[in-house]
Design a protein around this motif. Structure first.
Motif, mmCIF file in Angstrom:
data_model
loop_
_atom_site.group_PDB
_atom_site.id
_atom_site.type_symbol
_atom_site.label_atom_id
_atom_site.label_comp_id
_atom_site.label_asym_id
_atom_site.label_seq_id
_atom_site.Cartn_x
_atom_site.Cartn_y
_atom_site.Cartn_z
ATOM 1 N N THR A 57 48.766 28.843 40.293
ATOM 2 C CA THR A 57 47.946 28.916 39.084
ATOM 3 C C THR A 57 47.085 30.171 39.047
ATOM 4 N N LYS A 58 46.795 30.734 40.214
ATOM 5 C CA LYS A 58 46.002 31.965 40.281
ATOM 6 C C LYS A 58 46.637 32.911 41.293
ATOM 7 N N LEU A 59 46.610 34.189 40.962
ATOM 8 C CA LEU A 59 47.087 35.229 41.867
ATOM 9 C C LEU A 59 46.093 36.373 41.823
ATOM 10 N N ARG A 60 45.644 36.788 42.985
ATOM 11 C CA ARG A 60 44.706 37.906 43.100
ATOM 12 C C ARG A 60 45.325 38.945 44.009
ATOM 13 N N VAL A 61 45.505 40.137 43.487
ATOM 14 C CA VAL A 61 45.960 41.272 44.297
ATOM 15 C C VAL A 61 44.937 42.377 44.103
ATOM 16 N N TYR A 62 44.505 42.950 45.189
ATOM 17 C CA TYR A 62 43.406 43.896 45.124
ATOM 18 C C TYR A 62 43.728 45.130 45.950
ATOM 19 N N ALA A 63 43.672 46.293 45.315
ATOM 20 C CA ALA A 63 43.771 47.588 45.990
ATOM 21 C C ALA A 63 45.006 47.699 46.885
ATOM 22 N N LEU A 64 46.152 47.279 46.370
ATOM 23 C CA LEU A 64 47.392 47.422 47.131
ATOM 24 C C LEU A 64 48.053 48.773 46.878
ATOM 25 N N ASN A 65 47.507 49.530 45.922
ATOM 26 C CA ASN A 65 48.010 50.862 45.599
ATOM 27 C C ASN A 65 49.493 50.858 45.272
ATOM 28 N N LYS A 66 49.923 49.869 44.498
ATOM 29 C CA LYS A 66 51.311 49.786 44.055
ATOM 30 C C LYS A 66 51.409 50.409 42.674
ATOM 31 N N ARG A 67 52.469 51.154 42.452
ATOM 32 C CA ARG A 67 52.673 51.816 41.161
ATOM 33 C C ARG A 67 54.038 51.422 40.607
ATOM 34 N N GLY A 68 54.161 51.527 39.309
ATOM 35 C CA GLY A 68 55.419 51.234 38.666
ATOM 36 C C GLY A 68 55.247 50.176 37.590
#
Length: 87
Positions: A57-68
Motif C-alpha cells: 500500500t505504500k512504497l518509499r524510495v529515497y535518494a537511490l539516484n536512479k534515472r530513466g
C-alpha cells in the motif's frame, strides 16, 4: 512480481513476502517507514483473503539516484496508495 521487476530495473533485489505481492523481506509500519535507513521501505495491508494475502500500500524510495523512465510495472501495484520518492 511487479516490485521484483521494478527492483531489477533499479539493480536491486526484492524478496518474497507471505502471499500477495513480493516485498523486500519485511514491511515497515508507523514511524519506521520514514527512517532514512529503511530505504526502500514498504507498508503492506495483509487483511485480504482472511489475513492470508498481503498487498503493498505504500512504497518509499529515497535518494537511490536512479534515472530513466518510471517503470510501467507500477500499474500492477493496484493497492498502492502512497509513493514517496526524492532525489
Amino acid at each position: 512480481m511487479a516490485l521484483i521487476s521494478i527492483f531489477k530495473q533499479w539493480d536491486m533485489q526484492a524478496l518474497p513476502i507471505s502471499g500477495g505481492e513480493p516485498g523486500i523481506g519485511f514491511a515497515i509500519n508507523g514511524s519506521e517507514f520514514e527512517k532514512p535507513e529503511n530505504n526502500p521501505a514498504i507498508t503492506c495491508d495483509c487483511t485480504y483473503d482472511k489475513n492470508t494475502t498481503c498487498h503493498i500500500t505504500k512504497l518509499r524510495v529515497y535518494a537511490l539516484n536512479k534515472r530513466g523512465a518510471f517503470p510501467e510495472e507500477f500499474v500492477a501495484l493496484r493497492y498502492l496508495t502512497y509513493l514517496y520518492e526524492e532525489n
